[in-house]
Design an enzyme around this catalytic site. Structure first.
Site, PDB file in Angstrom:
ATOM      1  N   TYR A 280       0.847  -1.193   0.000  1.00 29.35           N
ATOM      2  CA  TYR A 280       0.000   0.000   0.000  1.00 29.35           C
ATOM      3  C   TYR A 280       0.873   1.230   0.000  1.00 29.35           C
ATOM      4  O   TYR A 280       2.009   1.197   0.466  1.00 29.35           O
ATOM      5  CB  TYR A 280      -0.903  -0.014   1.241  1.00 29.35           C
ATOM      6  CG  TYR A 280      -1.618   1.290   1.469  1.00 29.35           C
ATOM      7  CD1 TYR A 280      -2.724   1.621   0.689  1.00 29.35           C
ATOM      8  CD2 TYR A 280      -1.169   2.205   2.414  1.00 29.35           C
ATOM      9  CE1 TYR A 280      -3.367   2.828   0.865  1.00 29.35           C
ATOM     10  CE2 TYR A 280      -1.824   3.413   2.597  1.00 29.35           C
ATOM     11  CZ  TYR A 280      -2.916   3.725   1.816  1.00 29.35           C
ATOM     12  OH  TYR A 280      -3.554   4.915   1.996  1.00 29.35           O
TER      13      TYR A 280
ATOM     14  N   TRP B 148       1.156   5.710  -1.556  1.00 33.64           N
ATOM     15  CA  TRP B 148       0.822   6.691  -2.588  1.00 33.64           C
ATOM     16  C   TRP B 148       1.761   6.550  -3.771  1.00 33.64           C
ATOM     17  O   TRP B 148       2.571   7.435  -4.038  1.00 33.64           O
ATOM     18  CB  TRP B 148       0.839   8.098  -2.017  1.00 33.64           C
ATOM     19  CG  TRP B 148      -0.488   8.501  -1.472  1.00 33.64           C
ATOM     20  CD1 TRP B 148      -1.085   8.025  -0.353  1.00 33.64           C
ATOM     21  CD2 TRP B 148      -1.389   9.472  -2.038  1.00 33.64           C
ATOM     22  NE1 TRP B 148      -2.309   8.637  -0.184  1.00 33.64           N
ATOM     23  CE2 TRP B 148      -2.514   9.528  -1.191  1.00 33.64           C
ATOM     24  CE3 TRP B 148      -1.356  10.295  -3.170  1.00 33.64           C
ATOM     25  CZ2 TRP B 148      -3.596  10.377  -1.440  1.00 33.64           C
ATOM     26  CZ3 TRP B 148      -2.425  11.138  -3.409  1.00 33.64           C
ATOM     27  CH2 TRP B 148      -3.541  11.172  -2.548  1.00 33.64           C
TER      28      TRP B 148
END
Lengths: 215, 823
Positions: free
Chosen positions: B156, B158
């Site tokens: 996970y 950005w």
């Protein structure tokens, strides 16, 4: 004056040897080579013909004298190399690029890189595809000096003076502007001391060389 | 080089002599041949300006001599982010991962290497072939030894935008070809709300278009930002942000209408609007909302008709509100006792909310806390009692602060992107949810510590798998996960950690195999502009050649797939530009069906590099207007088709920490809580000058650091009590960890709270040592690592109490950045 010509081969050797050490990690095979008679002879010759290198040579010889197998020593030195030169330890390191020291924020690929690219372009030289470093990498700069120094012994005439002047210029513009800081960082952040000593030796050698070029 | 130098070279130079000297030296075997080759290098990238995009917006990159030298915002951006120049900094940072690297002990001993030295051990450079062979060997070994659940690929973070080089999809695409893996669900932003809101509203709510700004500007009379700082956080978007909220915020400000900011900090948004600042104790928002609701009820200011027509369960909630069920009426006075607000203020808020067309715009901080599910659920109940949901400018919104929710939507097509599997493989038994097992992603450390243990999640019960390997890509869990010291220890459970990134993040330093990926600016891609508005399609053109040995994520995973014998299944025979063209053509087809003008791909790519779409109907969108107009024909996606103030589904789950209607419960720790040990709450807001941890290593840092460290806002009274002055280095500490930070003494934060924004780079003075003092200020050294509740198992990144003292010991240097040592 003319005393620079007899030194020419030793200078080339010194520049090229240092360039090779900073360009890549030593392989186990190279370590084996240095441990063999011929390799020891090369190291002795380097220290004798270029006394400024003696400290660096001795640090390397000390590491070679240890009873570590070739592969293990190669791994240890590769770890040191990566920490100092490959960005692993972030800035607790000695990034081997002029840009890292000369640009405002220590970035890579800045003005110093572009100036070295111009130098290479001017000499019709390029960095081959298998060496993925920018042009202001210390190994590239040392190689350029080796090539400038190796243009052969030209005796006392205006051409020789020009050759010396251009080498002096190159050192002033491209190396001495950051080498002292680089050598200091290597010495400070290297744990085993081989690369630290080699960087110090590089600085000493180039300082001497610059003095001789001015003579 | 100087002119004089150039003249010298020209005058004395003989190329042959130059190269021959070098050859002679090469005779000494150990002196390597010259590094340099004859012949000047050909320029590969053209000089000029390249339009591309990022999480901070679209921009033009100026290129000179093949180097990226300047950034200019795209002229279509109404509010460019001041962080843009940091992107260039990150690309040319000395902290780039330059070559494939393997941890020294791992290279020697493989997975038997001591995991405790991960994070401190040296790394050694290897070739790409060596690295990928090693990765594949580990993938196979773990699959064969431990089965499909042995590998955690729930990576996970950005990752960069771009429809093709979506590294997380690409990684799972490769993993699906390999066999099984453990996946993760949810995210660290909205973990609690995205699970509870489907029960309440029938949608995720947190990632939905809001009633658009032009409607808000025209109709809203009272705008309430509840734990939201849209001026700060709208800078970023998951795709390329359009920044379309900013003109709306500006127009609202110019209207002179009332804004209230409910927040422990006087935010930039509060200052921008000159808003009324209301500062309850952190984590007491449900109590405040209940106090408001009780006032609405007691003073008959609530909309009974709305509750009857559009909601279910108010009758079950009411006895709780009035105290009939538990003996505690949730009066304004009761709420005041918990929140520290004045009871009259709470009542006044209720009256003003009811009197005006009120928009309750909430951020996500409220739900990134223990028992976070209750916050937005209660906000919905409040909005339901006010009865303005579906009216222009009324109701509630959970995304006004993110990616410009409320930016009017354009009529453009939707651009598809690379998938993690599906049709890529013929005859493969694709699971509906990729992966052998799935965990709520913020439970990753709990999973590592407790393999085989049961965990609850949204009505299901499953066992944590025993994972032995992880492959992390496009994310930095050593920034976004809570309770860093617990994590450092649990991370040792992995036998093998692969990290693929473009820079030496803290996570990369805690890896065994590290692979250098390109940044967005070293490859071609395509993306939409405007998360909610879909305002344009942007060519994200390559700006510079890849630096060092960085490779594109697509190519790395294609090479791994090739080693797994699945090359064609992975690439489908398509290269970078083939994929980009295919995505564009799919959008073009939709556009043609809708009669929207759009150039063909070559024209798009070679000419403007962007195609913008018209905003028409999008200018008047009102969220839930359809539902309000006809709740029978336009029901919500909930079991009842209505807003669920009481959820029978949640009731069936029987969770002690998530009852069937919004409820005030004491969080595990809070400011002034009955069993809370430390006196200060740590507010961990999203940064103003970073995207979480991204760009922390760049020049943008100069804008905010105090004494070279992450700032810590502290109230004047709290500082005085502790002898702390503005600019002091302080130690913020609790039982979980300790960080250094730079004090900012201010009345812009309430007494009892300090603020350390999340995302400061983890910089342990003693890496790998439990409880190590963090030298820069990583707020997640202090936060609680637990699930919000059994329902959502979201993270509690805003739950932390601590104390602060002036730091008087030997000050550890900040080592994590690339500041030159001679600076």
């Amino acid at each position: 004056m003319t005393h620079i010509a007899p030194l020419a081969d030793a200078r080339v050797r010194a520049y090229r040897w240092l360039a090779g050490l900073f360009a890549r990690e030593l392989t186990a095979r190279e370590i084996g080579g240095y441990r063999a008679v011929q390799g020891q002879a090369l190291l002795m010759d380097l220290a004798r013909s270029t006394p400024a290198l003696a400290g660096g040579v001795e640090a390397l010889r000390a590491a070679l004298r240890a009873e570590t197998p070739d592969t293990e020593l190669a791994l240890d030195l590769a770890g040191d190399y990566a920490r100092l030169f490959l960005g692993v330890a972030r800035r607790q390191a000695a990034p081997p690029f002029a840009s890292a020291y000369l640009s405002e924020r220590g970035l890579l690929f800045q003005e110093a890189t572009r100036r070295m690219e111009n130098v290479l372009r001017y000499h019709d030289l390029s960095i081959p595809d298998d060496f993925k470093e920018p042009a202001d990498h210390i190994a590239v700069e040392l190689t350029v000096m080796a090539e400038l120094a190796g243009r052969g012994a030209v005796t006392d005439n205006p051409a020789a003076r020009r050759l010396r002047a251009e080498q002096a210029d190159f050192l002033d513009i491209h190396l001495l502007t950051w080498l002292p800081d680089f050598a200091r960082d290597c010495a400070q952040f290297d744990s085993r001391g081989v690369y630290g000593a080699l960087a110090t030796a590089t600085h000493d050698f180039i300082t001497d060389d610059r003095t001789r070029l001015a003579a | 080089m100087s002119t004089s130098h150039r003249q010298h070279l020209r005058a004395g130079y003989s190329r042959r002599a130059f190269l021959e000297g070098a050859v002679a030296a090469g005779a000494f075997g150990l002196i390597a041949p010259s590094l340099l080759a004859r012949g000047a290098a050909a320029a590969t990238m053209k000089d000029g300006e390249v339009l591309t995009g990022s999480h901070w917006g679209a921009f033009k990159a100026k290129v000179e001599d093949g180097k990226w030298v300047a950034v200019t915002p795209w002229e279509g951006d109404p509010h460019p982010s001041h962080q843009l120049p940091g992107i260039m900094d990150s690309v040319y940072s000395p902290t780039r991962i330059r070559y494939p690297m393997v941890r020294k002990a791992f290279l020697k001993d493989g997975p038997k290497a001591d995991p405790a030295t991960r994070g401190t051990d040296d790394f050694v450079r290897v070739t790409w072939d060596q690295a990928l062979d090693l990765v594949v060997k580990e993938l196979k070994r773990v699959e064969e030894t431990y089965g499909p659940a042995g590998t955690f690929a729930g990576s996970y973070g950005w990752k960069s935008p771009g429809k093709l080089h979506n590294c997380q999809n690409l990684m799972r695409r490769m993993m699906n070809l390999k066999g099984g893996f453990v996946n993760s669900s949810g995210d660290y932003s909205t973990g609690a709300s995205q699970i509870v809101m489907p029960h309440v509203m029938g949608t995720l709510e947190v990632y939905e278009q809001q009633t658009v700004w032009p409607v808000v500007v025209d109709n809203t009379e009272l705008l309430v930002f509840w734990g939201a700082d849209p001026m700060t956080t709208n800078q970023i978007g998951w795709v390329v942000p359009d920044h379309g909220a900013y003109p709306g915020l500006k127009a609202f400000k110019e209207s002179g209408k009332k804004v209230i900011c409910i927040d422990p900090v006087r935010t930039d948004t509060c200052d921008y609007f000159g808003a009324e600042w209301v500062a309850p104790k952190p984590q007491t928002d449900v109590a405040v909302m209940l106090g408001v609701a009780h006032t609405l009820y007691a003073e008959k200011l609530y909309d009974e008709a709305f509750l009857n027509d559009y909601t279910v369960g108010f009758d079950k909630f009411l006895p709780y509100l009035t105290g009939q069920t538990d003996g505690t009426p949730k009066t304004a006075e009761w709420a005041a006792g918990i929140s520290g607000l004045d009871a009259n203020l709470i009542k006044d808020l209720a009256r003003r909310f009811a009197k005006n067309r009120t928009m309750l715009a909430s951020g996500w901080s409220l739900q990134r806390q223990h028992l976070g599910e209750q916050r937005h659920w209660m906000l919905v109940v409040l909005a339901s009692m006010l009865g303005q949901i579906g009216l222009p400018g009324g109701g509630f919104g959970l995304s006004y602060h993110y990616a410009s929710g409320g930016s009017p939507g354009a009529n453009g097509p939707v651009l598809p992107g690379i998938t993690d599997g599906g049709k890529a493989v013929e005859g493969a038994a694709w699971l509906t949810e990729s992966g052998a097992a799935t965990i709520p992603l913020a439970r990753v450390v709990d999973m590592l510590e407790n393999p085989g243990k049961d965990f609850d999640f949204n009505g299901t019960r499953a066992k944590y798998p025993e994972v032995k390997m992880t492959y992390w890509v496009g994310g930095n869990p050593f920034a976004h996960h809570q309770d860093r010291n617990r994590m450092v220890k649990a991370w040792q459970k992995f036998e093998t950690v692969v990290v693929q990134d473009f820079q030496w993040t803290a996570t990369a330093r805690f890896a065994d195999i590290v692979l250098p990926a390109t940044t967005s600016y070293e490859r071609n891609d395509i993306e939409q502009v405007g998360d909610y508005s879909l305002r344009a399609i942007l060519a994200m053109k390559k700006v510079i050649d890849p630096v060092f040995e960085a490779r594109n994520d697509f190519d790395i995973f294609a090479d791994i797939a090739k080693r797994l014998g699945k090359a064609d299944a992975f690439t489908e025979g398509k290269a970078e530009m083939d994929w980009i063209r295919e995505f564009y053509d799919a959008a073009l087809k939709q556009a043609q069906a809708k009669n929207i003008e759009m150039p063909d791909f070559d024209t798009f790519w070679n000419e403007k590099g962007i195609v913008e779409f018209d905003v028409t109907a999008g200018n008047s969108f009102v969220r839930y207007a359809d539902f309000r107009a006809d709740p029978l024909l336009e029901p919500l996606g909930t079991p009842s088709g209505k807003i669920e103030i009481y959820s029978k589904n949640i009731e069936k789950m029987g969770y002690d920490d998530c009852p069937a209607h919004p409820t005030w419960m004491e969080p595990v720790e809070r400011l002034g809580g009955p069993t809370t040990k430390y006196p200060l709450h740590v507010v961990t807001s999203h940064p103003k000058d970073r995207l979480h941890s991204q760009l922390c290593g760049t020049k943008i840092r100069d804008l905010y650091t105090v004494a070279g460290r992450e700032p810590c806002l502290i109230n004047t009274q709290d500082a005085a009590k502790r002898g702390i002055k503005d600019g002091d280095v302080v130690r913020v500490f609790n039982d979980r960890g300790q960080i250094l930070a730079g004090a900012v003494v201010t009345d812009g934060i309430m007494p009892g709270a300090v603020r350390v924004r999340e995302g400061g780079w983890y910089d342990p003075a003693d890496p790998g040592k439990p409880g190590a003092l963090d030298a820069f200020g990583d707020a997640n050294c202090l936060t609680v690592d637990m699930g919000t509740s059994k329902l959502a198992q979201g993270n509690c990144g805003h739950t932390a109490v601590a104390d602060v003292e002036k730091f008087t010991g030997d000050l550890p240097k900040v080592k994590v950045f690339d500041t030159p040592t001679n600076a």
